[in-house]
Scaffold this active site. Structure first.
Site, PDB file in Angstrom:
ATOM      1  N   CYS A 114      31.095   9.918  32.122  1.00 56.59           N
ATOM      2  CA  CYS A 114      32.206   9.162  31.568  1.00 56.59           C
ATOM      3  C   CYS A 114      32.940   8.442  32.739  1.00 56.59           C
ATOM      4  CB  CYS A 114      33.223  10.296  30.832  1.00 56.59           C
ATOM      5  SG  CYS A 114      32.525  11.107  29.672  1.00 56.59           S
ATOM      6  N   HIS A 255      40.260   8.261  31.066  1.00 59.95           N
ATOM      7  CA  HIS A 255      39.183   8.457  30.070  1.00 59.95           C
ATOM      8  C   HIS A 255      39.523   9.279  28.579  1.00 59.95           C
ATOM      9  CE1 HIS A 255      35.415   9.495  28.272  1.00 59.95           C
ATOM     10  NE2 HIS A 255      35.347  10.746  28.676  1.00 59.95           N
ATOM     11  N   ASN A 285      35.252   9.613  22.163  1.00 59.98           N
ATOM     12  CA  ASN A 285      34.752   9.712  23.308  1.00 59.98           C
ATOM     13  C   ASN A 285      33.422   8.830  23.636  1.00 59.98           C
ATOM     14  OD1 ASN A 285      33.773  10.023  25.906  1.00 59.98           O
ATOM     15  ND2 ASN A 285      33.908  12.417  26.004  1.00 59.98           N
TER      16      ASN A 285
HETATM   17  N1  ACO Z   1      35.746  22.619  13.744  1.00 56.11           N
HETATM   18  C1  ACO Z   1      36.025  23.676  13.640  1.00 56.11           C
HETATM   19  N2  ACO Z   1      36.134  24.969  14.511  1.00 56.11           N
HETATM   20  C2  ACO Z   1      35.551  24.634  15.609  1.00 56.11           C
HETATM   21  C3  ACO Z   1      34.812  23.419  15.886  1.00 56.11           C
HETATM   22  C4  ACO Z   1      34.850  22.110  14.997  1.00 56.11           C
HETATM   23  N3  ACO Z   1      34.468  21.071  15.096  1.00 56.11           N
HETATM   24  N4  ACO Z   1      34.330  23.319  17.403  1.00 56.11           N
HETATM   25  C5  ACO Z   1      34.781  24.752  17.687  1.00 56.11           C
HETATM   26  N5  ACO Z   1      35.309  25.374  16.717  1.00 56.11           N
HETATM   27  C6  ACO Z   1      35.829  26.567  16.778  1.00 56.11           C
HETATM   28  C7  ACO Z   1      34.970  27.463  17.804  1.00 56.11           C
HETATM   29  O1  ACO Z   1      34.020  28.110  17.156  1.00 56.11           O
HETATM   30  C8  ACO Z   1      36.024  28.577  18.200  1.00 56.11           C
HETATM   31  O2  ACO Z   1      36.085  29.525  16.901  1.00 56.11           O
HETATM   32  P1  ACO Z   1      36.418  31.159  17.479  1.00 56.11           P
HETATM   33  O3  ACO Z   1      37.633  31.123  17.902  1.00 56.11           O
HETATM   34  O4  ACO Z   1      36.175  31.614  16.124  1.00 56.11           O
HETATM   35  O5  ACO Z   1      35.332  31.555  18.499  1.00 56.11           O
HETATM   36  C9  ACO Z   1      37.318  27.999  18.014  1.00 56.11           C
HETATM   37  O6  ACO Z   1      37.203  26.691  17.181  1.00 56.11           O
HETATM   38  C10 ACO Z   1      38.180  27.432  19.272  1.00 56.11           C
HETATM   39  O7  ACO Z   1      36.990  26.697  20.170  1.00 56.11           O
HETATM   40  P2  ACO Z   1      37.064  26.155  21.512  1.00 56.11           P
HETATM   41  O8  ACO Z   1      35.817  25.564  22.085  1.00 56.11           O
HETATM   42  O9  ACO Z   1      37.921  27.307  22.367  1.00 56.11           O
HETATM   43  O10 ACO Z   1      38.262  25.131  21.140  1.00 56.11           O
HETATM   44  P3  ACO Z   1      38.843  23.923  22.065  1.00 56.11           P
HETATM   45  O11 ACO Z   1      40.369  24.246  21.832  1.00 56.11           O
HETATM   46  O12 ACO Z   1      38.323  24.041  23.568  1.00 56.11           O
HETATM   47  O13 ACO Z   1      38.502  22.591  21.426  1.00 56.11           O
HETATM   48  C11 ACO Z   1      36.921  20.954  22.251  1.00 56.11           C
HETATM   49  C12 ACO Z   1      36.939  22.203  21.766  1.00 56.11           C
HETATM   50  C13 ACO Z   1      37.515  19.847  21.475  1.00 56.11           C
HETATM   51  C14 ACO Z   1      35.301  20.628  22.725  1.00 56.11           C
HETATM   52  C15 ACO Z   1      37.689  20.850  23.693  1.00 56.11           C
HETATM   53  O14 ACO Z   1      37.206  21.814  24.664  1.00 56.11           O
HETATM   54  C16 ACO Z   1      37.248  19.854  24.736  1.00 56.11           C
HETATM   55  O15 ACO Z   1      37.839  18.555  24.219  1.00 56.11           O
HETATM   56  N6  ACO Z   1      36.772  19.828  25.735  1.00 56.11           N
HETATM   57  C17 ACO Z   1      36.415  18.922  26.631  1.00 56.11           C
HETATM   58  C18 ACO Z   1      35.529  17.648  26.430  1.00 56.11           C
HETATM   59  C19 ACO Z   1      35.654  16.863  27.583  1.00 56.11           C
HETATM   60  O16 ACO Z   1      36.707  16.222  28.209  1.00 56.11           O
HETATM   61  N7  ACO Z   1      34.108  16.249  27.969  1.00 56.11           N
HETATM   62  C20 ACO Z   1      34.262  15.881  29.228  1.00 56.11           C
HETATM   63  C21 ACO Z   1      33.750  14.370  29.246  1.00 56.11           C
HETATM   64  S1  ACO Z   1      32.482  13.808  28.186  1.00 56.11           S
HETATM   65  C22 ACO Z   1      31.373  13.293  29.168  1.00 56.11           C
HETATM   66  O17 ACO Z   1      31.196  13.381  30.315  1.00 56.11           O
HETATM   67  C23 ACO Z   1      30.131  12.731  28.392  1.00 56.11           C
END
Ligand code: ACO
Length: 332
Positions: A114, A255, A285
């Site tokens: 990214c 980003h 993204n």
């Molecule tokens: N739909 C429903 N529930 C979901 C989903 C989904 N799509 N994805 C995860 N969950 C659930 C999980 O299983 C978890 O359930 P549990 O509590 O029963 O275990 C719960 O939701 C919370 O999961 P988390 O992973 O803690 O959710 P979070 O709030 O962190 O959101 C996300 C996940 C959106 C992926 C977030 O962590 C994020 O945006 N991370 C950063 C991404 C990023 O910046 N990447 C870097 C750049 S990308 C690159 O370089 C190509």
């Protein structure tokens, strides 16, 4: 001395829209969850026969049209991508060059996820300031749908396809110059975001296992925390190094990974709402394409004026990060 000026911007988004509602028919998720946790409502998906180079070429065509530079003047093409047309070679930059009719210019890809566009920008700046090149075409292009696992709800809701491009030219006018670019990386966090298969470090046997994929895998929650910390620190450093304060920034272009990350960083930096550029809801993204697509958005909506100061802030797999301070300097 030659300085590097950010002359023009262009972008391209494939026409097919993939909505949250459609994703919720593929994996156990919902529009409500995706909107609340990421701010993403939809993303674009390239057609089967539409490659990363096609997206990049269309974005570059727009950037070239909006500059005073012709394809014959371009002496270097840099493409930032983690979803190249072909694994290893040829480079997507070389393919884009040929599709645009650019002949004989240096062309290569870079891999910084990214942060790719900011890295490409720093390369263009360095080549121009050293006097080695005069007109550099930089592109961030991604067909992330090709490396996304649509059975993994932790990643497939985030990513989309698209491309953005900019023409960077030599100038003697210091007031037009890209002010500063910071880039960095830390491989200690490599496992937060990676495509574990397909390379020489892969555990699978490529010859025996044709079905093995190059899908992205991410530890989303840990990535989120590192992203907020790194993006904020990076901006504080580049502003301090250049004796600037956040209120001097007209367009803060982070980003576009997740609205919650952008909000947390914007708040930590005391950015006003009108300073922060947001496209994550409509494109998701798009990795290396996300920042130039966001710049293009403000340009096409008439909100990017000559001389206005942009602050780019990126973070991605590697881990990599980067920031840039740029006055918009179209040729009048
Ligand atoms: N739909 C429903 N529930 C979901 C989903 C989904 N799509 N994805 C995860 N969950 C659930 C999980 O299983 C978890 O359930 P549990 O509590 O029963 O275990 C719960 O939701 C919370 O999961 P988390 O992973 O803690 O959710 P979070 O709030 O962190 O959101 C996300 C996940 C959106 C992926 C977030 O962590 C994020 O945006 N991370 C950063 C991404 C990023 O910046 N990447 C870097 C750049 S990308 C690159 O370089 C190509």
């Amino acid at each position: 001395m030659a300085y590097a000026a950010f002359r023009s911007i262009g972008a391209y988004a494939p026409t097919r829209v993939l909505t949250n509602a459609e994703l919720s028919t593929l994996v156990d998720t919902s529009d409500e969850w995706i909107t609340k946790r990421t701010g993403i409502k939809e993303r674009r998906i390239a057609a089967k026969n539409e490659f990363t180079s096609d997206l990049g070429m269309k974005a570059a065509q727009k950037a070239l049209e909006r500059s005073d530079v012709s394809v014959d003047d371009i002496d270097m093409v840099v493409c930032a991508t983690i979803s190249p047309d072909y694994f290893c070679m040829p480079s997507t930059a070389a393919i884009i060059s040929t599709k645009l009719g650019i002949k004989g210019a240096t062309a290569f890809d870079i891999s910084a996820a990214c942060t790719g566009f900011v890295y490409a920008l720093s390369i263009a700046k360095a080549f121009i300031e050293s006097g080695m090149k005069k007109n550099v075409l930089i592109i961030g292009a991604e067909k992330l749908s090709a490396i996304t696992d649509y059975s993994d709800r932790g990643t497939c809701i985030l990513f989309g396809d698209g491309a953005g491009s900019a023409v960077i030219c030599a100038t003697e006018d210091k007031s037009e110059a890209i002010i500063d670019i910071h880039t960095g990386a830390d491989g200690e966090y490599a496992d937060l975001l990676m495509t574990p298969n397909g390379g020489s470090g892969s555990s699978h046997d490529a010859l025996a296992d044709e079905a093995s994929s190059c899908f992205m895998q991410m530890k989303g929650n840990e990535t989120f925390k590192v992203a907020v910390k790194t993006l904020t620190k990076d901006v504080k450093e580049i502003l301090a190094d250049n004796n600037l304060t956040a209120d001097k920034i007209v367009h803060f272009v982070p980003h576009q990974a997740n609205l919650r990350i952008i909000k947390a960083v914007g708040d930590a930096l005391k950015m006003k709402k009108e300073q922060v550029v947001l496209t994550v809801s409509k494109y998701g993204n798009t990795s290396g394409a996300s920042i130039p697509m966001a710049i293009n958005d403000i340009y096409e909506s008439g909100n990017l004026k000559t001389g206005e100061l942009m602050l780019l802030d990126a973070f991605g797999g590697g881990l990599t990060w980067g920031s840039a301070l740029i006055p918009f300097a179209p040729k009048q």
